[in-house]
Scaffold this motif. Structure first.
Motif, PDB file in Angstrom:
ATOM      1  N   TYR A 220     -80.919 -35.203  51.101  1.00 16.99           N
ATOM      2  CA  TYR A 220     -80.513 -35.817  52.367  1.00 16.99           C
ATOM      3  C   TYR A 220     -79.719 -37.101  52.130  1.00 16.99           C
ATOM      4  O   TYR A 220     -80.274 -38.119  51.710  1.00 16.99           O
ATOM      5  N   VAL A 221     -78.425 -37.035  52.387  1.00 15.80           N
ATOM      6  CA  VAL A 221     -77.494 -38.152  52.191  1.00 15.80           C
ATOM      7  C   VAL A 221     -77.687 -38.742  50.789  1.00 15.80           C
ATOM      8  O   VAL A 221     -77.807 -39.951  50.603  1.00 15.80           O
ATOM      9  N   GLU A 223     -76.154 -38.939  46.857  1.00 12.38           N
ATOM     10  CA  GLU A 223     -74.943 -38.776  46.056  1.00 12.38           C
ATOM     11  C   GLU A 223     -75.268 -38.072  44.741  1.00 12.38           C
ATOM     12  O   GLU A 223     -76.090 -38.548  43.960  1.00 12.38           O
ATOM     13  N   ASN A 239     -70.938 -32.594  46.501  1.00 12.19           N
ATOM     14  CA  ASN A 239     -71.296 -33.552  47.536  1.00 12.19           C
ATOM     15  C   ASN A 239     -70.750 -33.035  48.863  1.00 12.19           C
ATOM     16  O   ASN A 239     -69.543 -33.083  49.097  1.00 12.19           O
ATOM     17  N   ASN A 243     -71.904 -37.008  52.053  1.00  8.91           N
ATOM     18  CA  ASN A 243     -72.728 -37.312  50.871  1.00  8.91           C
ATOM     19  C   ASN A 243     -71.837 -37.771  49.720  1.00  8.91           C
ATOM     20  O   ASN A 243     -70.775 -37.186  49.477  1.00  8.91           O
ATOM     21  N   LYS A 247     -67.116 -38.763  51.669  1.00 11.18           N
ATOM     22  CA  LYS A 247     -67.330 -39.527  52.907  1.00 11.18           C
ATOM     23  C   LYS A 247     -66.023 -39.986  53.553  1.00 11.18           C
ATOM     24  O   LYS A 247     -66.031 -40.893  54.384  1.00 11.18           O
ATOM     25  N   THR A 254     -78.369 -42.617  57.103  1.00 13.25           N
ATOM     26  CA  THR A 254     -79.495 -41.682  57.037  1.00 13.25           C
ATOM     27  C   THR A 254     -80.211 -41.529  58.374  1.00 13.25           C
ATOM     28  O   THR A 254     -80.776 -40.473  58.655  1.00 13.25           O
ATOM     29  N   TYR A 257     -77.703 -39.010  60.437  1.00 12.60           N
ATOM     30  CA  TYR A 257     -77.042 -37.844  59.842  1.00 12.60           C
ATOM     31  C   TYR A 257     -77.530 -36.533  60.452  1.00 12.60           C
ATOM     32  O   TYR A 257     -76.739 -35.716  60.911  1.00 12.60           O
TER      33      TYR A 257
END
Length: 446
Positions: A220-221, A223, A239, A243, A247, A254, A257
């Motif tokens: 979740y979010v 990298e 990604n 992420n 972007k 977060t 999202y």
């Protein structure tokens, strides 16, 4: 040694297999730390906290006191469902001598499959604390209803066609500053759903032969960066939009999202995210000249990545093996019910509940009406490849019952799962060691 033999039939249970969630030990909270400490260890009879069939469900409690005085008071235990509904409780007088040790055996008899929390509570002269565990029975018997919309298949067929209409315009750029003598690192760019630019990292061993592919999708979010860990695979880490280094257009924190366009199934953030994962497969299959063995691609992810891995394997049969840990969003309706019992909300319903609270016109019915298109459990029957799943039995983000519901809906019998009893939203090193051996066996890698 005082022995407690407790038989009970749960008042409320879930049509699910009972995973024994063995929680971390809670140590003493002294009323006067200078007087000593109390150490309590609660061990399930089955080490992994999972009971099946006619297994005896029991715990051994090892209690050690370093207090200078005898401790007296009450021992109590409480059993609840994973939704917090009371099942059974009992209490007894308890005492332990100064600087001594003692053991208790607690035996529980139940035939109903499901997940249960068991709290062991000690209220003594200078000590008051609780050891929390969760146990499970017959996890592979858990059932849950699929809430698959009537047009689910056509919705995703149309979405995939829209992805196919986007020319990927691949770019593969060698990053010599990140490469080593043994591995070359490439920055990969491509256009995905809605013509958005996304990026990933490709790491290729330099010995010149073809390699299977470890395709990793993000949490979740989170990298993802170049994966330099394994010499026997090409590593491809993507990604998805929003992420890491993807972007450019989608840059969401977060807290927001997973609620981005949640009220419109056609514009919901995960429609594009799921397609980003398929576009990554498109890249791998179109670049076999780089040494990619397209007959041996496995997809892996944890948390959000676990959900993405399931969806990817469901929608695209080019995935040969699936591994996932603590899959987020699984069995979203039961997750909603379980999370309602939490004293403090966590991901994902922390965001979902906050969003709903700020919009009086947005109802849970509307939420589920849209999210049913994205619940990874509804994709599970479409997964036909071998699957390995790992879960942490103390996980509140992804309750074990929800993970097992997804697992039991998988459309393959070639599947295995591993429970890590003392982990929350994670698995441990032992799991990953097993996963490595498991994948090598599937791909016949010596």
């Amino acid at each position: 040694m005082k022995k407690f033999n407790i038989s009970f039939t749960p008042i409320i249970f879930f049509a699910a297999t009972l995973l024994l969630l063995s929680s971390t030990n809670v140590f003493a909270q002294d009323k006067d730390d200078s007087d000593g400490e109390m150490f309590i260890e609660a061990k399930p009879r089955n080490k992994n906290g999972i009971f099946k069939g006619n297994d005896e469900i029991s715990y051994k409690l090892n209690i050690k006191s370093t207090y200078k005085d005898k401790q007296e008071g009450k021992f109590k235990y409480v059993i609840t469902t994973d939704e917090g509904k009371p099942v059974f409780k009992d209490s007894s007088d308890f005492s332990i001598g100064a600087g001594s040790s003692k053991s208790l055996n607690v035996k529980v008899n139940t035939k109903n499959a499901g997940f249960y929390h068991i709290d062991f509570m000690f209220n003594l002269s200078a000590y008051d604390d609780t050891v929390r565990k969760v146990f499970g029975l017959n996890p592979e018997s858990i059932t849950s209803q699929l809430h698959k919309p009537a047009d689910f298949d056509s919705f995703w067929l149309q979405t995939r066609q829209q992805l196919a209409d986007v020319k990927p315009q691949y770019k593969v750029l060698e990053r010599k500053d990140l490469s080593t003598k043994y591995k070359k690192v490439y920055l990969v760019e491509m256009k995905s759903y809605d013509n958005l630019l996304i990026r990933g990292w490709l790491v290729i061993p330099t010995d010149g032969r073809k390699f299977p592919v470890h395709y990793r999708v993000p949490g979740y979010v989170v990298e993802l960066k170049p994966n330099m860990d394994n010499d026997d695979y090409i590593a491809f880490d993507i990604n998805v939009r929003g992420n890491g280094n993807s972007k450019d257009v989608v840059h969401i924190n977060t807290d927001n999202y997973n609620v981005t366009n949640i009220e419109d199934k056609n514009k919901y953030i995960y429609r594009g995210v799921y397609m980003d994962c398929l576009r990554g497969l498109d890249f791998l299959y179109s670049h076999s000249n780089l040494g990619i063995d397209t007959s041996k691609i496995y997809v892996e992810g944890g948390s959000q990545g676990g959900a993405l891995a399931v969806v990817t394997a469901a929608l695209d049969k080019r995935v040969k093996v699936l591994t996932m840990q603590v899959p987020l969003f699984a069995d979203i309706r039961d997750n909603y019910n379980i999370s309602a019992s939490y004293k403090e909300q966590v991901v994902p319903f922390k965001m979902f509940r906050r969003y709903k609270a700020s919009r009086a016109e947005f109802t849970w019915d509307k939420f589920f009406e849209n999210f049913d298109y994205y619940d990874p459990q509804n994709f599970a029957p479409m997964v036909k490849c071998p699957v390995l799943m790992g879960i942490g039995l103390l996980d509140q983000f992804c309750p074990p019952r929800c993970s097992m519901s997804l697992y039991n809906h998988l459309g393959t019998t070639n599947k295995e799962w591993v429970s890590v009893p003392n982990s929350t939203h994670e698995v441990d090193l032992n799991y990953f060691m097993f996963q490595n051996l498991w994948i090598r066996e599937k791909f016949r890698i010596p």
